[in-house]
Write a protein that holds these residues in place. Structure first.
Motif, PDB file in Angstrom:
ATOM      1  N   LEU A  18      61.636 -56.029  44.410  1.00 30.32           N
ATOM      2  CA  LEU A  18      61.650 -57.469  44.707  1.00 30.32           C
ATOM      3  C   LEU A  18      62.206 -58.271  43.539  1.00 30.32           C
ATOM      4  O   LEU A  18      63.038 -59.173  43.734  1.00 30.32           O
ATOM      5  N   ASP A  19      61.773 -57.959  42.331  1.00 31.13           N
ATOM      6  CA  ASP A  19      62.286 -58.686  41.168  1.00 31.13           C
ATOM      7  C   ASP A  19      63.793 -58.486  41.012  1.00 31.13           C
ATOM      8  O   ASP A  19      64.536 -59.429  40.717  1.00 31.13           O
ATOM      9  N   ALA A  20      64.259 -57.259  41.220  1.00 30.87           N
ATOM     10  CA  ALA A  20      65.692 -56.987  41.115  1.00 30.87           C
ATOM     11  C   ALA A  20      66.468 -57.738  42.191  1.00 30.87           C
ATOM     12  O   ALA A  20      67.556 -58.271  41.939  1.00 30.87           O
ATOM     13  N   ALA A  21      65.907 -57.790  43.395  1.00 31.47           N
ATOM     14  CA  ALA A  21      66.566 -58.511  44.486  1.00 31.47           C
ATOM     15  C   ALA A  21      66.594 -60.013  44.210  1.00 31.47           C
ATOM     16  O   ALA A  21      67.595 -60.685  44.488  1.00 31.47           O
ATOM     17  N   ARG A  22      65.523 -60.538  43.652  1.00 27.00           N
ATOM     18  CA  ARG A  22      65.494 -61.967  43.283  1.00 27.00           C
ATOM     19  C   ARG A  22      66.575 -62.280  42.251  1.00 27.00           C
ATOM     20  O   ARG A  22      67.260 -63.306  42.350  1.00 27.00           O
ATOM     21  N   ARG A  23      66.723 -61.399  41.267  1.00 25.23           N
ATOM     22  CA  ARG A  23      67.730 -61.641  40.233  1.00 25.23           C
ATOM     23  C   ARG A  23      69.137 -61.634  40.824  1.00 25.23           C
ATOM     24  O   ARG A  23      69.970 -62.496  40.511  1.00 25.23           O
ATOM     25  N   ALA A  24      69.409 -60.659  41.674  1.00 22.92           N
ATOM     26  CA  ALA A  24      70.727 -60.594  42.298  1.00 22.92           C
ATOM     27  C   ALA A  24      70.967 -61.809  43.181  1.00 22.92           C
ATOM     28  O   ALA A  24      72.060 -62.402  43.179  1.00 22.92           O
ATOM     29  N   ALA A  25      69.937 -62.202  43.947  1.00 27.88           N
ATOM     30  CA  ALA A  25      70.073 -63.363  44.827  1.00 27.88           C
ATOM     31  C   ALA A  25      70.319 -64.637  44.032  1.00 27.88           C
ATOM     32  O   ALA A  25      71.106 -65.501  44.451  1.00 27.88           O
ATOM     33  N   ALA A  26      69.669 -64.760  42.879  1.00 29.80           N
ATOM     34  CA  ALA A  26      69.853 -65.957  42.052  1.00 29.80           C
ATOM     35  C   ALA A  26      71.288 -66.050  41.533  1.00 29.80           C
ATOM     36  O   ALA A  26      71.856 -67.148  41.459  1.00 29.80           O
ATOM     37  N   VAL A  27      71.873 -64.911  41.164  1.00 31.05           N
ATOM     38  CA  VAL A  27      73.275 -64.922  40.733  1.00 31.05           C
ATOM     39  C   VAL A  27      74.168 -65.392  41.869  1.00 31.05           C
ATOM     40  O   VAL A  27      75.035 -66.258  41.705  1.00 31.05           O
TER      41      VAL A  27
END
Length: 258
Positions: free
Chosen positions: A190-199
């Motif tokens: 989830l944290d990795a997906a949030r980071r990618a989504a934020a980019v």
């Protein structure tokens, strides 16, 4: 409704969580309807520029439709159509072209592929497993295999679907075959997906949505044609509901994640 939505207006990222962990986030008819409504609402939410979809609890992303909830859905007598509560649970089925990233922990199987098949890419925790139990229970895997055939080599999809609940694809194997784009430590998806989504959300939204639409146009015709065959294949090939339930009960131990 057991579908939770959280939006971070600063980053432009929304997280959609299937929130029924005691049932491995299996989808009820009400949850399916809510998911469709959420995707349609996002079309008008300009503050949302990228979306993550995930499952609560860590033991499962989603294990498909809740068999108990689905048992009472009446079906047409025609072999050319079925009433499938999951057919419109994905973003693309609801005309949403904002990017969606799936964050997968634990089990993702069967009807979960309706959602995973309409995400832009998947990020999985090390302990994630993917499988399709349909054939084990006398059911045709049609919609699921069409979705996965857009993401995995034919042989990998065929093995997963035909082996049924006996075949588990690890997160690492899913990465090797292209189903998953990143594998994290357990609990880190989830944290990795949030980071990618934020980019992604930081980029001009018109360019991002146009790119998503272009990517989907490359495979849309073949996908639509294949999905058109799915209803009557399911109607013709599924065992009667009582026989399905018998097989499900007999093989339930093989379905559980130990």
């Amino acid at each position: 409704m057991s579908v939770r939505v959280e939006t971070d207006e600063e980053s432009g990222v929304a997280v959609v969580t299937l929130d029924r962990p005691s049932k491995h986030n299996a989808l009820t008819v009400e949850m399916a309807g809510r998911l469709g409504a959420v995707w349609r609402e996002f079309r008008y939410a300009d503050e949302v520029r990228a979306i993550v979809v995930t499952g609560a609890g860590g033991r499962a992303f989603c294990t498909g439709v809740d068999r108990t909830a689905a048992a009472g859905i009446p079906q047409p007598s025609s072999p050319y159509t079925i009433d499938d509560p999951l057919v419109a649970i994905g973003p693309k089925a609801n005309d949403l072209w904002k990017p969606v990233i799936a964050a997968v922990e634990g089990m993702a199987c069967g009807g979960a592929f309706y959602l995973l098949g309409e995400a832009e890419f998947l990020i999985a925790g090390e302990g994630a497993v993917f499988f399709d139990p349909h054939t084990s229970y006398g059911m045709v895997s049609a919609f699921e295999t069409v979705h996965m055939a857009q993401r995995m080599p034919y042989g990998e999809v065929a093995r997963m679907a035909l082996m049924g609940s006996a075949e588990r694809i690890s997160a690492r194997r899913a990465y090797e075959t292209g189903l998953v784009s990143e594998v994290t430590e357990p609990g880190g998806a989830l944290d990795a997906a949030r980071r990618a989504a934020a980019v992604i959300a930081s980029h001009p939204t018109e360019a991002v949505q146009g790119t998503v639409r272009a990517l989907w146009s490359a495979k849309e015709a073949a996908r639509a044609q294949a999905l058109a065959h799915a209803p009557h294949l399911v109607a013709l090939g599924n065992l009667p509901a009582g026989r399905q339930a018998e097989l499900f009960t007999r093989r339930a131990d093989g379905f559980r994640l130990r």
